[in-house]
Design an enzyme around this catalytic site. Sequence first.
Site, PDB file in Angstrom:
ATOM      1  N   CYS A   1       0.817  -1.223   0.000  1.00  0.00           N
ATOM      2  CA  CYS A   1       0.000   0.000   0.000  1.00  0.00           C
ATOM      3  C   CYS A   1       0.848   1.270   0.000  1.00  0.00           C
ATOM      4  CB  CYS A   1      -0.978  -0.021   1.169  1.00  0.00           C
ATOM      5  SG  CYS A   1      -0.239   0.082   2.819  1.00  0.00           S
TER       6      CYS A   1
ATOM      7  N   HIS B   1      -2.751   1.244   6.802  1.00  0.00           N
ATOM      8  CA  HIS B   1      -3.077   1.114   5.379  1.00  0.00           C
ATOM      9  C   HIS B   1      -3.261   2.512   4.804  1.00  0.00           C
ATOM     10  CE1 HIS B   1      -4.339  -0.986   1.762  1.00  0.00           C
ATOM     11  NE2 HIS B   1      -5.300  -0.078   1.625  1.00  0.00           N
TER      12      HIS B   1
ATOM     13  N   HIS C   1      -5.697   1.874  -4.496  1.00  0.00           N
ATOM     14  CA  HIS C   1      -4.780   1.352  -3.480  1.00  0.00           C
ATOM     15  C   HIS C   1      -4.371  -0.065  -3.840  1.00  0.00           C
ATOM     16  CE1 HIS C   1      -7.872  -1.060  -0.925  1.00  0.00           C
ATOM     17  NE2 HIS C   1      -8.396  -0.817  -2.104  1.00  0.00           N
TER      18      HIS C   1
END
Length: 340
Positions: free
Chosen positions: A256, A304, A316
């Site tokens: 990420c 994240h 993402h």
Amino acid sequence: MVSHRRPTRPGLHHGVRATVLSAAAATAAATLGSAPASAVPEDTPGTAKAAVDRLYVEAERATEQYNAARESLGRQRGRVARAQDAAARTQEDINRMRASLGSMAGAQYRSGGIDPSVQLLLSSDPDTFLDRAAALDRVGERRAVTLGKLHRAQRRIAQTRAEAAGALAALERDRAAVARHKRTVVAKLARAREVLHALPAADRESLDRASRSGAAGTLADGAPASARGLAALMAARQALGRPYVWGAEGPDGFDCSGLMRWAYAQAGVGLPRTSQEQRYAGRTVPLAEARPGDLVAYRADASHIGMYAGNGQVIHAPYPGAAVRYDPVGMMPVSSVTRV
């Protein structure tokens, strides 16, 4: 708990489903260690999904810790190299100064070992006396200066060697941290695969293809806040479909924070490596004011991160087994929005 998957299709035979999900739940409970031994998880399609979700979350957190440790490892390697180079240069200076002092001592020995000041007193020629006195003063000054430099260099090299020793110790700690976090990631992902593989093929495919849950929200598809935000968003769009690879920052695979760093690098902007650092890489704005190119961090620990793409969506790298894609901005609790 954030959901990565849709529920299992209702057509699965109840007996088979109960057996499979009981095995999956037992595997998850043993892995997570969060429920007491007497607790029996409910045999529902959500049990396996929840176990996989939690394993992915824990693997993602360990991945960011791995990224941070690897960054620190690189810095420590540079620190060790610089300290060793500085110590080598200082040692060369010390060697030269010792050679210079040795030459002075050798000259005195060749003159008969008599102190130059005594020889000066024995001179009967006034002019010679004055010339020798001036020369003696200069030699004494040079010797004093050289000795002072030598002492300072010796102190400096002792300090540099101590710094090098500290850097080496930190280097070993970072190496151990990298290895430890890597083992954690590998173990969590292996357990997640075990839970998934315990499911029937149809349900496993359904889980693998499912998106994270969450509403897209009512955010408008506004213009990017800056030219660099637009350039980063265009780069992130080019990465759509490329696989999630933990610890990777492109161009063929990403985790990420690796995707965010790579996308902004294409815009000429350097971001820190981890999602926790990236959330502070610019100005914080409210979610309602998010613009394309803004960074959206998730969970309280920012473990994240994605990029706002407009229309209530982010781009993402979701989790292992899933490619870079669009998902609703509300797929998980948003902790911050950062405008770089």
